[in-house]
Scaffold this motif. Structure first.
Motif, mmCIF file in Angstrom:
data_model
loop_
_atom_site.group_PDB
_atom_site.id
_atom_site.type_symbol
_atom_site.label_atom_id
_atom_site.label_comp_id
_atom_site.label_asym_id
_atom_site.label_seq_id
_atom_site.Cartn_x
_atom_site.Cartn_y
_atom_site.Cartn_z
ATOM 1 N N GLY A 229 0.769 -1.195 0.067
ATOM 2 C CA GLY A 229 0.166 0.179 0.118
ATOM 3 C C GLY A 229 0.901 1.251 0.153
ATOM 4 N N VAL A 230 0.739 2.226 -0.951
ATOM 5 C CA VAL A 230 1.439 3.284 -0.856
ATOM 6 C C VAL A 230 0.861 4.567 -0.154
ATOM 7 N N ARG A 231 1.444 5.038 0.919
ATOM 8 C CA ARG A 231 1.266 5.985 1.701
ATOM 9 C C ARG A 231 -0.188 5.888 2.207
ATOM 10 N N ASP A 232 -0.530 4.719 2.528
ATOM 11 C CA ASP A 232 -1.955 4.522 3.023
ATOM 12 C C ASP A 232 -2.030 4.293 4.657
ATOM 13 N N SER A 233 -0.871 4.304 5.423
ATOM 14 C CA SER A 233 -1.086 3.798 6.775
ATOM 15 C C SER A 233 -0.507 5.244 7.511
ATOM 16 N N LEU A 234 -1.279 5.851 8.273
ATOM 17 C CA LEU A 234 -0.873 6.953 9.310
ATOM 18 C C LEU A 234 -0.312 6.730 10.348
ATOM 19 N N HIS A 235 1.276 7.079 10.323
ATOM 20 C CA HIS A 235 1.800 6.705 11.519
ATOM 21 C C HIS A 235 1.645 7.892 12.617
ATOM 22 N N ARG A 236 2.014 7.388 13.952
ATOM 23 C CA ARG A 236 1.637 8.529 15.108
ATOM 24 C C ARG A 236 2.526 9.747 14.865
ATOM 25 N N ASN A 237 3.730 9.852 14.057
ATOM 26 C CA ASN A 237 4.554 10.994 13.908
ATOM 27 C C ASN A 237 3.914 11.863 12.944
ATOM 28 N N GLY A 238 2.647 11.642 12.431
ATOM 29 C CA GLY A 238 1.872 12.548 11.500
ATOM 30 C C GLY A 238 2.150 12.167 9.842
ATOM 31 N N GLN A 239 2.913 11.221 9.717
ATOM 32 C CA GLN A 239 3.489 10.917 8.186
ATOM 33 C C GLN A 239 2.627 9.692 7.840
ATOM 34 N N TRP A 240 2.227 9.881 6.632
ATOM 35 C CA TRP A 240 1.763 8.468 5.662
ATOM 36 C C TRP A 240 2.716 7.910 5.317
ATOM 37 N N LEU A 241 2.836 6.578 5.642
ATOM 38 C CA LEU A 241 3.772 5.663 5.233
ATOM 39 C C LEU A 241 2.994 4.447 4.308
ATOM 40 N N ASP A 242 4.099 3.857 3.742
ATOM 41 C CA ASP A 242 3.714 2.554 2.901
ATOM 42 C C ASP A 242 3.392 1.669 3.856
ATOM 43 N N SER A 243 2.477 0.522 3.411
ATOM 44 C CA SER A 243 2.522 -0.673 4.183
ATOM 45 C C SER A 243 2.782 -1.828 3.384
ATOM 46 N N LEU A 244 2.905 -2.862 4.060
ATOM 47 C CA LEU A 244 3.044 -4.189 3.267
ATOM 48 C C LEU A 244 2.359 -5.215 4.188
ATOM 49 N N GLY A 245 1.841 -6.044 3.038
ATOM 50 C CA GLY A 245 1.137 -7.666 3.564
ATOM 51 C C GLY A 245 1.481 -8.676 3.139
ATOM 52 N N TYR A 246 1.757 -9.533 4.178
ATOM 53 C CA TYR A 246 2.394 -10.867 3.580
ATOM 54 C C TYR A 246 1.525 -11.995 3.760
ATOM 55 N N ALA A 247 1.648 -13.430 3.388
ATOM 56 C CA ALA A 247 0.940 -14.358 3.784
ATOM 57 C C ALA A 247 1.390 -15.741 3.039
ATOM 58 N N ILE A 248 0.953 -16.747 3.771
ATOM 59 C CA ILE A 248 1.529 -17.961 3.285
ATOM 60 C C ILE A 248 0.132 -19.048 3.397
ATOM 61 N N LEU A 249 0.077 -19.867 2.344
ATOM 62 C CA LEU A 249 -0.906 -20.914 2.164
ATOM 63 C C LEU A 249 -0.468 -22.159 2.890
ATOM 64 N N ALA A 250 -1.425 -23.174 3.460
ATOM 65 C CA ALA A 250 -0.950 -24.347 4.024
ATOM 66 C C ALA A 250 -0.246 -25.258 2.825
ATOM 67 N N GLU A 251 -0.708 -25.016 1.975
ATOM 68 C CA GLU A 251 0.012 -25.910 0.558
ATOM 69 C C GLU A 251 1.305 -25.686 0.328
ATOM 70 N N ASP A 252 1.522 -24.310 0.469
ATOM 71 C CA ASP A 252 2.942 -23.891 0.352
ATOM 72 C C ASP A 252 4.022 -23.934 1.525
ATOM 73 N N TRP A 253 3.402 -24.218 2.502
ATOM 74 C CA TRP A 253 4.243 -24.133 3.888
ATOM 75 C C TRP A 253 5.417 -25.544 3.743
ATOM 76 N N LYS A 254 6.427 -25.192 4.184
ATOM 77 C CA LYS A 254 7.362 -26.360 4.361
ATOM 78 C C LYS A 254 8.034 -26.273 5.906
ATOM 79 N N PRO A 255 7.858 -27.504 6.563
ATOM 80 C CA PRO A 255 8.144 -27.388 7.693
ATOM 81 C C PRO A 255 9.846 -27.344 7.957
ATOM 82 N N THR A 256 10.215 -26.889 8.873
ATOM 83 C CA THR A 256 11.425 -26.485 8.948
ATOM 84 C C THR A 256 12.090 -27.360 10.276
ATOM 85 N N ARG A 257 11.379 -27.975 11.273
ATOM 86 C CA ARG A 257 11.661 -28.928 12.330
ATOM 87 C C ARG A 257 11.424 -30.237 11.675
ATOM 88 N N PRO A 258 12.091 -31.348 12.201
ATOM 89 C CA PRO A 258 11.909 -32.674 11.941
ATOM 90 C C PRO A 258 10.578 -33.062 12.465
#
Length: 258
Positions: A229-258
């Protein structure tokens, strides 16, 4: 299905004839009032209790439904090679405040409590505790995690199939313990729990773009960037900042522990 009520009346009720109140518990307060509490199965039973109170001349002050405390999303402690991740308790407020009060931590968080009393109130709310886990290293709390189960967006006709299928994760780590992989270890175990134990299909996380440490952690966990998101999130310092969203699906997950 029963509903729990709290019925406050003027005066102190005695236990004599308490059976007329259909098994509700009686608490007598220092202010001269009494509170009847307990489950009531239907309106007929509720009317019966109110009629019994009226019959003894008790003055009704309030009648309210007590909402049950939400069940914790994390229902038991989890263990990794170095850490324990367990459901939060109200008494954990002080330990988490030791790092939650730091400017370096609150810089990117949603809220900045004014002081410990404010934080304790926020932290110990039942809804907050139900979605919070703490991270322990050698029995010392070094971080806390958000684990919030939610419904995926859907069209109305298939809304039931989307119920509880998604989890949003968040994390905070004491700066004194950063740089050692603890955040990735703890969050990675929560991802495993969400997919293997809760059976959700998708996990999401969001942050400010400037919070590089957080989004790099998301990428280390195997999450993909899905939103910028481009300058879609207002920080408490008064500035509009970019935001990021991440995701993972169960079918794409690879366990890292045995």
């Amino acid at each position: 299905m029963s509903t729990t009520y709290a019925i406050t009346v003027d005066g102190h009720l005695d236990d004599h004839g308490a059976d007329r109140f259909r098994g509700l518990g009686i608490a007598r307060n220092d202010d001269g009032t009494s509170i009847l509490t307990g489950p009531i199965t239907d309106q007929a039973q509720l009317y019966g209790v109110l009629a019994a109170l009226s019959g003894i001349g008790a003055t009704l002050l309030s009648l309210r439904v007590i909402e049950p405390a939400p069940s914790p999303v994390l229902d038991r402690p989890l263990h990794t090679d170095r850490l324990t991740i367990r459901p939060a308790k109200a008494e954990d407020a002080e330990a988490t405040w030791s790092f939650r009060r730091l400017d370096a931590v609150t810089e990117w968080l949603t809220s900045r409590p004014a002081g410990f009393d404010d934080w304790r109130t926020v932290f110990s709310a039942p809804a907050r505790l139900a979605t919070t886990a703490v991270v322990e290293l050698d029995n010392t709390i070094i971080g806390d995690l958000m684990l919030r189960r939610e419904d995926a967006w859907s069209q109305q006709e298939v809304a039931g199939q989307a119920t509880g299928t998604q989890v949003e994760l968040g994390w905070v780590l004491d700066p004194a313990h950063t740089g050692r992989g603890y955040a990735a270890e703890a969050a990675g175990e929560l991802i495993r729990y969400c997919f293997e134990d809760l059976g959700v299909r998708r996990i999401v996380a969001v942050c400010f773009y400037d919070n590089e440490g957080s989004w790099r952690l998301m990428e280390r966990l195997g999450m993909r960037r899905e939103q910028h998101g481009v300058r879609d999130s207002l920080h408490r310092n008064g500035q509009w900042l970019d935001s990021l969203g991440y995701a993972i699906l169960a079918e794409d997950w690879k366990p890292t522990r045995p």
